[in-house]
Design an enzyme around this catalytic site. Sequence first.
Site, PDB file in Angstrom:
ATOM      1  N   HIS A  76       6.278  -0.142  -0.933  1.00  0.00           N
ATOM      2  CA  HIS A  76       7.545  -0.300  -2.928  1.00  0.00           C
ATOM      3  C   HIS A  76       6.585   1.387  -3.302  1.00  0.00           C
ATOM      4  O   HIS A  76       6.028   2.649  -2.642  1.00  0.00           O
ATOM      5  CB  HIS A  76       6.048  -0.729  -3.264  1.00  0.00           C
ATOM      6  CG  HIS A  76       5.992  -1.921  -3.072  1.00  0.00           C
ATOM      7  ND1 HIS A  76       5.302  -3.819  -3.858  1.00  0.00           N
ATOM      8  CD2 HIS A  76       7.104  -3.279  -2.065  1.00  0.00           C
ATOM      9  CE1 HIS A  76       6.109  -4.529  -3.887  1.00  0.00           C
ATOM     10  NE2 HIS A  76       7.088  -4.308  -3.049  1.00  0.00           N
ATOM     11  N   GLU A  78       4.842   2.596  -5.646  1.00  0.00           N
ATOM     12  CA  GLU A  78       4.294   2.749  -5.971  1.00  0.00           C
ATOM     13  C   GLU A  78       2.971   3.552  -4.005  1.00  0.00           C
ATOM     14  O   GLU A  78       2.206   4.406  -4.767  1.00  0.00           O
ATOM     15  CB  GLU A  78       3.230   1.756  -7.314  1.00  0.00           C
ATOM     16  CG  GLU A  78       3.570   1.313  -7.509  1.00  0.00           C
ATOM     17  CD  GLU A  78       4.525   0.575  -7.929  1.00  0.00           C
ATOM     18  OE1 GLU A  78       5.037  -0.243  -8.508  1.00  0.00           O
ATOM     19  OE2 GLU A  78       4.861  -0.127  -6.500  1.00  0.00           O
ATOM     20  N   CYS A 104       2.814  -4.553  -7.799  1.00  0.00           N
ATOM     21  CA  CYS A 104       2.601  -5.901  -7.643  1.00  0.00           C
ATOM     22  C   CYS A 104       0.726  -5.762  -6.936  1.00  0.00           C
ATOM     23  O   CYS A 104       0.345  -4.697  -6.995  1.00  0.00           O
ATOM     24  CB  CYS A 104       3.445  -6.050  -5.830  1.00  0.00           C
ATOM     25  SG  CYS A 104       2.949  -4.787  -4.972  1.00  0.00           S
ATOM     26  N   CYS A 107      -0.391  -2.677  -4.134  1.00  0.00           N
ATOM     27  CA  CYS A 107       0.273  -1.328  -5.480  1.00  0.00           C
ATOM     28  C   CYS A 107      -1.663  -1.215  -6.331  1.00  0.00           C
ATOM     29  O   CYS A 107      -1.839  -0.224  -6.226  1.00  0.00           O
ATOM     30  CB  CYS A 107       1.938  -1.501  -5.636  1.00  0.00           C
ATOM     31  SG  CYS A 107       2.828  -1.456  -4.771  1.00  0.00           S
TER      32      CYS A 107
END
Length: 145
Positions: A76, A78, A104, A107
């Site tokens: 991801h 992040e 999410c 993260c």
Amino acid sequence: MSRPSWDEYFLKITRDVSERAICVKRQVGAIIVKGNQILSTGYNGTPKGLVHCNEDTCLRKNVPSGERHELCRGLHAEQNAIIQAAVHGVKIEGGTMYCTCQPCIICVKMMINAGLKRLVYEGDYPDQLAADMLQESTIEVVQIK
């Protein structure tokens, strides 16, 4: 002519970062800022040196958003922003994460343990556990629509 606020300014840059994303389902960008200086950027996609996913090879193409993150070959945005800071020895503790959508749960847990103090994001993401954990944490959360 009016100047954008710092949050508007950094979210615009975050949207620009998302244009580098290689995910076939969603393009996400993230930046980490401290003292109004960009420390790190990230976008979602496969790890360095690995073949990018495409419509035919995406493992999650039939999996609803917010579910079964472990099936994805990619990282991801992040996660990549946090990793890039670590690779370059940049201390992000006390910083702000800007993201094009709500992070999410994976993260969010990384953000909490990295010591980030603020999250500014635009779009929704269907992960109620992440939203609940953010509310329980000490991270200040700002959603800009």
